[in-house]
Design a protein around this motif. Structure first.
Motif, PDB file in Angstrom:
ATOM      1  N   ALA A 264      42.965 -35.437-102.095  1.00  0.00           N
ATOM      2  CA  ALA A 264      41.359 -36.248-101.636  1.00  0.00           C
ATOM      3  C   ALA A 264      40.621 -37.352-100.525  1.00  0.00           C
ATOM      4  N   TRP A 265      40.143 -37.086 -99.955  1.00  0.00           N
ATOM      5  CA  TRP A 265      39.343 -37.973 -99.372  1.00  0.00           C
ATOM      6  C   TRP A 265      38.237 -38.420-100.007  1.00  0.00           C
ATOM      7  N   ILE A 266      38.892 -39.979 -99.174  1.00  0.00           N
ATOM      8  CA  ILE A 266      38.856 -41.059 -99.881  1.00  0.00           C
ATOM      9  C   ILE A 266      37.496 -41.850 -99.161  1.00  0.00           C
ATOM     10  N   GLY A 267      36.812 -43.497 -99.962  1.00  0.00           N
ATOM     11  CA  GLY A 267      35.667 -43.452 -98.265  1.00  0.00           C
ATOM     12  C   GLY A 267      34.016 -42.687 -98.650  1.00  0.00           C
ATOM     13  N   SER A 268      34.058 -43.384 -98.000  1.00  0.00           N
ATOM     14  CA  SER A 268      31.766 -42.081 -97.563  1.00  0.00           C
ATOM     15  C   SER A 268      31.895 -42.485 -96.192  1.00  0.00           C
ATOM     16  N   THR A 269      30.805 -41.377 -95.880  1.00  0.00           N
ATOM     17  CA  THR A 269      30.390 -41.564 -94.551  1.00  0.00           C
ATOM     18  C   THR A 269      28.862 -40.952 -93.853  1.00  0.00           C
ATOM     19  N   ASP A 270      28.232 -41.519 -93.582  1.00  0.00           N
ATOM     20  CA  ASP A 270      27.104 -41.711 -93.241  1.00  0.00           C
ATOM     21  C   ASP A 270      26.769 -41.442 -91.854  1.00  0.00           C
ATOM     22  N   PRO A 271      26.443 -39.945 -91.722  1.00  0.00           N
ATOM     23  CA  PRO A 271      25.626 -39.614 -90.905  1.00  0.00           C
ATOM     24  C   PRO A 271      25.201 -40.464 -89.700  1.00  0.00           C
TER      25      PRO A 271
END
Ligand code: ZN
Length: 308
Positions: A264-271
């Motif tokens: 799974a992908w972890i963390g987050s992204t802020d465009p």
């Protein structure tokens, strides 16, 4: 598909923004991409979704879009019992689909790059992230030549503007592609590697050695890195710039991390953080910036905004 050498030099003039993740965006739109053909399933079953993603990226500012063919290959199709003609047709259909969307934007110059994943991508087991393949060099050449041949022997406008060899894990695979594409010196291509750290490609060779090798090919119009964390990009740009004078292209992942154990992908992204990063990458000498896994039209809009 053919271009004169002058066109080769000017093909990417004015091109600064490519697209972002395609497979991950299809997933966000509800498409299933977990089968053996990955995003190619959607190309077969739901081409309107692929067109919607292309359109969203162009609206966000992409000046070049990559086709939905990263995992299309005769080998991959054969594994699920489909004939080679079906794979070849899918490859050409992905180009036609992308081209048809670019025509919705008549005032803009938008290139279509045929996405050609590495051998490991067709194995769909993550092998492109280490590049240790259980096949001979000749097998690798044959794998790439089949797809190159289909595109090279297709006249414009059914052919793409360039071939995008991406997520390349090793010098060996770059060598195999060089041999596979040798009969068509006039075909424009970009070569983008994926890396294990800030200096080495996934298989372990220095990125600078891989870049110097592909820079010498007559087909090469740009050299880059993709499917890497954003914070590695400045060091990788330095490696690429030291090795060659070809245009440099970077399209990293969103910044989220892949947890292999949890799958799974972890963390987050802020465009909104992607714009300032892209600004640094352009300042460091990248000509072209886009995104790979988990980047979305919002990321590309940020890249485009800092240019205009
Ligand atoms: Zn990626």
């Amino acid at each position: 598909m053919s271009l004169h050498s002058d066109d080769h030099r000017t093909l990417l003039h004015g091109i600064h923004t490519i697209d972002g993740g395609l497979a991950s965006e299809l997933e966000y739109l509800g498409a299933r991409i977990d089968g053996p053909l990955w995003s190619a399933h959607v190309l077969e079953d739901d081409p309107d979704k692929v067109a919607a993603v292309h359109r969203a990226y162009i609206e966000a500012g992409s000046e070049c879009i990559a086709t939905c063919s990263y995992q299309v290959s005769r080998m991959g199709y054969a594994e699920i019992g489909l004939p080679p003609e079906r794979a070849d047709a899918a490859l050409l259909r992905s180009v036609a689909l992308a081209r048809s969307v670019t025509r919705e934007f008549p005032g803009r110059r938008i290139l279509v790059a045929a996405s050609l994943g590495p051998y490991g991508a067709a194995l769909h087991n993550g092998a492109e992230y280490h590049g240790n393949y259980d096949c001979s060099f000749a097998d690798l050449v044959a794998f790439h030549r089949e797809r190159i041949g289909v595109l090279a022997n297709t006249p414009a406008p059914q052919s793409p503007d360039l071939l995008a060899f991406e997520t390349l894990p090793s010098l060996d695979e770059a060598r195999a592609i060089a041999e596979a594409i040798a009969p068509w010196p006039e075909l424009p291509a970009w070569f983008s590697f994926t890396c294990r750290d800030q200096h080495h490609v996934a298989h372990g060779e220095p990125l600078s050695a891989c870049a110097a090798f592909v820079a010498a090919l007559p087909q090469t119009v740009a050299i880059g890195v993709n499917c890497i964390p954003p914070h590695w990009v400045p060091a990788l740009i330095a490696e690429l710039r030291a090795a060659s004078t070809k245009p440099v292209m970077v399209y990293p992942n969103s910044g989220e991390g892949w947890d292999a154990e949890a799958r799974a992908w972890i963390g987050s992204t802020d465009p909104s953080a992607f714009g300032p990063l892209a600004k640094q990458w352009f300042a460091a000498g990248a000509q072209i910036v886009g995104g790979c896994c988990r980047t979305r039209p919002a990321h590309i809009r940020q890249v485009s905004a800092i240019l205009h």
